[in-house]
Write a protein that holds these residues in place. Sequence first.
Motif, PDB file in Angstrom:
ATOM      1  N   UNK A 118       0.834  -1.205   0.000  1.00 26.49           N
ATOM      2  CA  UNK A 118       0.000   0.000   0.000  1.00 26.49           C
ATOM      3  C   UNK A 118       0.870   1.256   0.000  1.00 26.49           C
ATOM      4  N   UNK A 119       1.946   1.234   0.771  1.00 28.14           N
ATOM      5  CA  UNK A 119       2.824   2.407   0.826  1.00 28.14           C
ATOM      6  C   UNK A 119       3.371   2.706  -0.568  1.00 28.14           C
ATOM      7  N   UNK A 120       3.861   1.645  -1.221  1.00 28.93           N
ATOM      8  CA  UNK A 120       4.411   1.793  -2.562  1.00 28.93           C
ATOM      9  C   UNK A 120       3.360   2.381  -3.503  1.00 28.93           C
ATOM     10  N   UNK A 121       2.133   1.890  -3.400  1.00 28.91           N
ATOM     11  CA  UNK A 121       1.075   2.356  -4.287  1.00 28.91           C
ATOM     12  C   UNK A 121       0.701   3.810  -3.964  1.00 28.91           C
ATOM     13  N   UNK A 122       0.612   4.160  -2.676  1.00 27.64           N
ATOM     14  CA  UNK A 122       0.235   5.527  -2.292  1.00 27.64           C
ATOM     15  C   UNK A 122       1.255   6.542  -2.790  1.00 27.64           C
ATOM     16  N   UNK A 123       2.520   6.118  -2.857  1.00 25.72           N
ATOM     17  CA  UNK A 123       3.570   7.015  -3.340  1.00 25.72           C
ATOM     18  C   UNK A 123       3.314   7.445  -4.781  1.00 25.72           C
ATOM     19  N   UNK A 124       2.636   6.593  -5.554  1.00 24.63           N
ATOM     20  CA  UNK A 124       2.430   6.899  -6.968  1.00 24.63           C
ATOM     21  C   UNK A 124       1.207   7.806  -7.186  1.00 24.63           C
ATOM     22  N   UNK A 125       0.439   8.085  -6.150  1.00 28.38           N
ATOM     23  CA  UNK A 125      -0.707   8.988  -6.311  1.00 28.38           C
ATOM     24  C   UNK A 125      -0.169  10.412  -6.437  1.00 28.38           C
ATOM     25  N   UNK A 126      -0.493  11.121  -7.525  1.00 24.99           N
ATOM     26  CA  UNK A 126       0.135  12.426  -7.769  1.00 24.99           C
ATOM     27  C   UNK A 126      -0.176  13.444  -6.670  1.00 24.99           C
ATOM     28  N   UNK A 127       0.804  14.318  -6.409  1.00 20.12           N
ATOM     29  CA  UNK A 127       0.635  15.374  -5.418  1.00 20.12           C
ATOM     30  C   UNK A 127      -0.558  16.274  -5.748  1.00 20.12           C
ATOM     31  N   UNK A 128      -0.805  16.431  -7.051  1.00 19.07           N
ATOM     32  CA  UNK A 128      -1.901  17.308  -7.478  1.00 19.07           C
ATOM     33  C   UNK A 128      -3.233  16.860  -6.886  1.00 19.07           C
ATOM     34  N   UNK A 129      -3.410  15.547  -6.739  1.00 20.93           N
ATOM     35  CA  UNK A 129      -4.658  15.042  -6.161  1.00 20.93           C
ATOM     36  C   UNK A 129      -4.835  15.593  -4.747  1.00 20.93           C
ATOM     37  N   UNK A 130      -3.735  15.531  -3.974  1.00 21.43           N
ATOM     38  CA  UNK A 130      -3.806  15.982  -2.592  1.00 21.43           C
ATOM     39  C   UNK A 130      -4.074  17.485  -2.561  1.00 21.43           C
ATOM     40  N   UNK A 131      -3.350  18.225  -3.424  1.00 21.26           N
ATOM     41  CA  UNK A 131      -3.537  19.683  -3.469  1.00 21.26           C
ATOM     42  C   UNK A 131      -4.972  20.031  -3.844  1.00 21.26           C
ATOM     43  N   UNK A 132      -5.478  19.363  -4.868  1.00 18.98           N
ATOM     44  CA  UNK A 132      -6.856  19.628  -5.304  1.00 18.98           C
ATOM     45  C   UNK A 132      -7.839  19.354  -4.176  1.00 18.98           C
ATOM     46  N   UNK A 133      -7.614  18.243  -3.484  1.00 19.54           N
ATOM     47  CA  UNK A 133      -8.510  17.884  -2.392  1.00 19.54           C
ATOM     48  C   UNK A 133      -8.478  18.951  -1.303  1.00 19.54           C
ATOM     49  N   UNK A 134      -7.251  19.412  -0.984  1.00 18.28           N
ATOM     50  CA  UNK A 134      -7.121  20.440   0.058  1.00 18.28           C
ATOM     51  C   UNK A 134      -7.840  21.723  -0.363  1.00 18.28           C
ATOM     52  N   UNK A 135      -7.639  22.083  -1.646  1.00 18.27           N
ATOM     53  CA  UNK A 135      -8.246  23.321  -2.143  1.00 18.27           C
ATOM     54  C   UNK A 135      -9.769  23.248  -2.043  1.00 18.27           C
ATOM     55  N   UNK A 136     -10.304  22.063  -2.286  1.00 21.57           N
ATOM     56  CA  UNK A 136     -11.750  21.901  -2.198  1.00 21.57           C
ATOM     57  C   UNK A 136     -12.216  21.750  -0.752  1.00 21.57           C
ATOM     58  N   UNK A 137     -11.276  21.850   0.154  1.00 20.22           N
ATOM     59  CA  UNK A 137     -11.648  21.791   1.561  1.00 20.22           C
ATOM     60  C   UNK A 137     -11.859  20.388   2.094  1.00 20.22           C
TER      61      UNK A 137
END
Lengths: 293, 278
Positions: free
Chosen positions: B160-179
């Motif tokens: 799971x750790x290996x797979x989570x590393x491949x999730x792009x940073x943009x996803x996290x940023x977008x999620x944060x921006x949307x609150x």
Amino acid sequence: MERKTVFRGMTLPALLLLPQLAITIVFFFWPAGQAVWFAFLRQDAFGIRTSFVGFENFADLLADPLYLETAWNTLVFSVSVSALSLSAGLLLAVLADKQIRGAGAYRTLLIWPYAIAPAVAAVLWIFLFHPQVGLIGRALNAAGLDWDYRLNGGQAMLMVILASAWKQVSYNFIFFLAGLQSIPKSVLEAAAIDGARPVRRFWTIVFPLLSPTTFFLLVVNLVYAFFDTFGIIDALTKGGPAKSTETLIYRAYIDGRVNLDLGSSSAQSVILMLVVIALTAIQFRFIERRVHY
Amino acid sequence: MAPRRAWLTHVLLILGVIAFALPIWIVLIGSTHDAATIGRGEVPLLPGGHALENYRTAWGAGAAATAGIGVGSMLWNSMLMAVLVAVGKITISFASAYAVVFFRFPGRMLAFWSIFITLMLPVEVRIFPTFKVVSDLGLVNTYAGLIIPLIASATATLLFRQFFMTIPDEFVEAAKMDGAGPLRFLWDVVLPLSRTNMAALFVILFVYGWNQYLWPLLVTTTADVETVVIGMVKMIGSEANTEWHIVMATCVLSLLPPVAVVVLMQRWFVKGLTETEK
């Protein structure tokens, strides 16, 4: 590799980690620590007094000819199981990787044995090789061979080796097949155009390119033969006749469960732990190196 | 490919398939004959007429060696163990990998390494001390004692750790921006993306749980929590009066669930296995 964007907070990650860490500490670190501690203790015959004896349990083991013989048996057993199941897995993978009709069906038919439990594999082999009930066992006796793996140590060893290797072939098959499929076809075609025949192509191109897979599988197979074959041995021979199929893990079990010698059994556990640590360390060193290719 | 070579390939592959199928065939056939036929060593190669009664006896009453506990209840125990081990491992590994990858907190690496190092402590190596812990907690002969100690998994956490590393940073940023908070992100983004990995892990861990031998042998001493693999081996325990027809029926029943899971989920399983254990 680190992520740039992360979430803030302490409580949530702590809560998320809690179950995994709790189980790891209670069922891994605490017992492993206890194993190491018990290995230095000895109980008297009535289990009343326990005293610290230093390395005496280890010294006793290493001076015990039976223990050394079991260690030797384990080595013969593990190397034979690994060699057999690796070569059978590789051969079948090379064949199933060819462009032939029904390749998909062959693959499924060779993958499913992965699901067989070691103990179940043993039972299947009993049905085949039991001297009175088994199909092959009876045929061997009818042919004049004195076949009874329950009395003959050599035959018993042969049985546990074959059954253990048999159970592991499909695992090796899956990995070798994946390894073969990742070899670029252009390399093989180039060699074919240069006039290299199939056998030569295999040994000079395919086999070296498979070496990371082979090495990984070698370690996995050795660990399997050391530990996971407990079920096979217990169901087939119970370590007998006359301890001829007893492996290190089986003896640790007998000394702890039947003979209730916790000190010696723990010392044996510690020795086994060192073996696993060594094997894992070798494996990770190798994988580190492979990344730099 | 030259026809002669193709022919040889088929012959060798068919021999390989037979080497795995023959023992199963024998057991399948054996389970349809009566005790006397098998006891005389006359196992025929074609089915007999006792299938229904053999399976009914095995399912309901078991063999004499299992003291009247039927294979039906053993199969239920095995099923419970396999499913809970698989689901439990996946859940806690998913959670801990999420914490390690998507957060920064003191002790993060320590937590990760202490999970990682358990790779080197297979259950076989620490059986008795682990058994002692389980018995001190009063969990001998319970499902909890059977299942919980097997649930911690370094392999699944690593995957799971290996797979989570491949999730792009943009996803996290977008999620944060949307609150969206971390839990929302876990539920709506990471979990759906991980479905394939989870399916593959489920197959591997189901088989792992179903096939356990040493641990259930130690922790279960009463028949009501016994798994089918243990029960079957016990049936052979007393050589002299082994009820072979019942053992064979039990063997078939004990094989069916894990084989079905592997065959039906083959595609995910092969992908998952070759990616997990590297």
